[in-house]
Design a protein around this motif. Structure first.
Motif, short mmCIF file in Angstrom:
data_model
loop_
_atom_site.label_atom_id
_atom_site.label_comp_id
_atom_site.label_asym_id
_atom_site.label_seq_id
_atom_site.Cartn_x
_atom_site.Cartn_y
_atom_site.Cartn_z
N LEU A 110 78.78 -22.57 -71.02
CA LEU A 110 78.75 -23.69 -71.95
C LEU A 110 80.15 -23.94 -72.53
O LEU A 110 80.90 -22.99 -72.78
N ALA A 170 79.63 -26.53 -77.54
CA ALA A 170 78.17 -26.43 -77.36
C ALA A 170 77.50 -25.85 -78.59
O ALA A 170 76.35 -26.19 -78.89
N LEU A 229 76.83 -32.35 -74.55
CA LEU A 229 77.35 -31.08 -74.05
C LEU A 229 78.62 -31.27 -73.23
O LEU A 229 79.51 -30.44 -73.26
N LEU A 236 73.90 -21.84 -66.67
CA LEU A 236 73.94 -22.18 -68.10
C LEU A 236 72.75 -21.59 -68.84
O LEU A 236 72.85 -21.27 -70.03
N ASP A 289 73.63 -18.32 -70.38
CA ASP A 289 74.41 -18.49 -71.60
C ASP A 289 73.51 -18.88 -72.77
O ASP A 289 73.66 -18.38 -73.90
#
Length: 515
Positions: free
Chosen positions: A19, A23, A321, A381, A384
């Motif tokens: 990210l 984010a 994002l 992602l 994360d």
């Protein structure tokens, strides 16, 4: 075992994107979480000692490689579903296989299944390990022991026929390796799921997967022209004729069977001549207006090979994002992003004229190139997001065009308090897929939280005319709802086939076909 030996996520550590720095602010605003890293996987795990019946290991070693070291067992304990990742991150490997068995050819597969049936040992076939619906969970059923049947050694390209546009692969061939072999012949698979980096040919066939170019190239079940399968009761092979009226399709019986009947040992696929993909990005007034445009393109025979339409929520979150930029600013104000990809020029100009007449605004190729660059990023992602205490899951279904709005509205309505975005990624003459991404703050009981929301969403899908799965397969997670879709007689037919092919019930217990 120390964590540095393994990576409790998708792919390999450091191999995928993470990210962006901003984010945290987006997650704080959208989900009410801090956005900071609040959880890390455990650094060590313990495994139960391997427990195979006396004499079985020697029988298996006569025909296959057998490994029971901790690392081999851990890496084949499960797939990559949300529940799988929660279990791995907590250090729970109680269901690890007692051994990993890697045969080198179809004859060895047959002998492994015969011996395991004789000893009463469960068998879970393992390809790329990318199941996101619990399809590889180590459920033993009535058996005390379980082996993971690793198909990685069955990775040969058996043949390539450029004249017929057919290539035959062993099941453990990863998709990038298959494409690399085809490239020398000027050919390509034309099958690109989000799990492309790790998925195998056999795994795609066993789960009836769809790819990101399936609107133009067809799903895997449309590409498979023949296959062979070894079951505990014997072997099955189908003819590679382009079409047949010789009774019900046995090929279709094996496609989507998820290792519950036997093991696919070869797959003949329709392949394509290689070609560059060009992209067009479009801004459309609303998700439903965009869906109507895609319906018109498909039914007029001018749909793109790649069609991806994000709804208002997904468009807004993705832009937040990624950062807005010039194209992003043009999408602000509630409009939706549509990405179209074309292999060749057929229909492209006609489609563009139809989109403009329908109110779409051209954005140029950059949104498509941005999507192409990040097309495999989602699973990375997710790792994360899990570190940051986020519930992150995807749901996919499909329905007719006439029912699409009803289903589209029903799923978010069943999930109050969660952030739900949606996109269309597969278009048919009669309908389309709906792919929902669900985000929320992870509760203190993340497993219970997931079970409650998954049940609510699945029941909403069933009640509103959608399929319980468009391309993620059934596995463990969707098995409770399969009967709602195919009925009791359908379930009984599957059980009958299961009993005939796998009389001892050793093949992938707890998946697809439940008692």
């Amino acid at each position: 075992m120390r964590r540095e030996q393994v990576f409790w996520g998708w792919g390999e550590p450091g191999a995928g994107p993470s990210l962006p720095e901003h984010a945290r602010d987006v997650l704080r605003q959208e989900l009410g979480v801090s956005g900071d890293v609040v959880s890390r996987p455990v650094e060590s795990v313990s495994l139960p000692a391997p427990s195979l019946p006396n004499g079985l290991r020697e029988r298996l070693e006569a025909v296959a490689e057998v490994r029971d070291d901790d690392l081999s067992r851990v890496l084949r304990t499960r797939g990559k579903s949300y529940l799988d990742l929660l279990a791995s991150r907590s250090g729970d490997f109680a269901s690890a296989p007692d051994a990993v068995v890697a045969p080198g050819d179809a004859a060895a597969v047959a002998e492994v299944l015969r011996v395991c049936g004789e000893y009463g040992v469960a068998v879970v076939p393992f390809g790329g390990g990318t199941s996101v619906v619990g399809g590889l969970a180590g459920e033993r059923g009535p058996f005390s022991s379980l082996v993971s049947l690793d198909l990685g050694r069955l990775d040969r390209v058996v043949s390539v026929d450029p004249r017929s546009l057919v290539a035959v692969f062993e099941p453990g061939t990863r998709l990038p390796e298959a494409d690399a072999a085809l490239r020398a012949h000027g050919l390509a698979l034309g099958h690109v799921p989000q799990s492309y980096e790790w998925a195998t040919v056999g795994g795609c066939a066993a789960t009836r997967s769809a790819g990101q170019t399936s609107t133009g190239h067809g799903r895997i079940d449309e590409q498979v022209v023949a296959l062979s399968c070894v079951t505990p009761s014997g072997s099955l092979a189908t003819l590679d004729a382009p079409a047949s009226a010789a009774g019900p399709s046995l090929r279709e019986l094996v496609l989507g069977s998820e290792g519950t009947l036997g093991v696919i040992t070869s797959v003949a696929l329709r392949v394509r001549r290689r070609g560059e993909v060009s992209f067009d990005g479009w801004s459309v007034e609303s998700f439903l207006a965009g869906a109507e445009l895609l319906r018109a393109l498909e039914q007029d025979g001018i749909a793109p090979d790649i069609a991806r339409l994000s709804d208002e929520q997904e468009t807004r979150t993705s832009l937040a994002l990624a950062g807005t930029g010039t194209v992003g600013r043009r999408l602000l104000g509630g409009r939706c992003l549509l990405v179209c990809g074309w292999q060749g020029a057929t229909g492209r100009a006609s489609a563009a004229r139809k989109l403009i007449r329908g109110g779409a605004l051209p954005l140029g190729p950059s949104p498509g190139h941005a999507w192409e660059k990040s097309r495999f990023a989602g699973p990375h992602l997710r790792d994360d997001l899990l570190d940051r205490g986020v519930l992150v899951e995807t749901l996919e279904t499909a329905t007719t065009w006439s029912n699409l709005e009803r289903l589209y509205r029903a799923v978010p309505a069943a999930l109050p308090g969660l952030h739900v975005g949606c996109h269309v990624s597969h278009v048919y003459a009669t309908g389309a897929s709906l792919y929902f991404t669900v985000l929320g703050a992870q509760s203190e009981d993340p497993v219970g939280q997931w079970r409650a929301f998954k049940d609510a969403a699945s029941r909403a899908i069933v009640a509103n005319g959608g399929t319980i799965t468009h391309h993620h397969a059934v596995g463990r997670d969707h098995a409770p709802y399969l009967g709602d879709e195919i009925g009791e007689l359908g379930m009984e037919l599957l059980r009958t086939v299961k009993t005939r092919c796998d009389p001892a019930g050793i093949m992938n217990p707890g998946k697809l076909i439940t008692a």
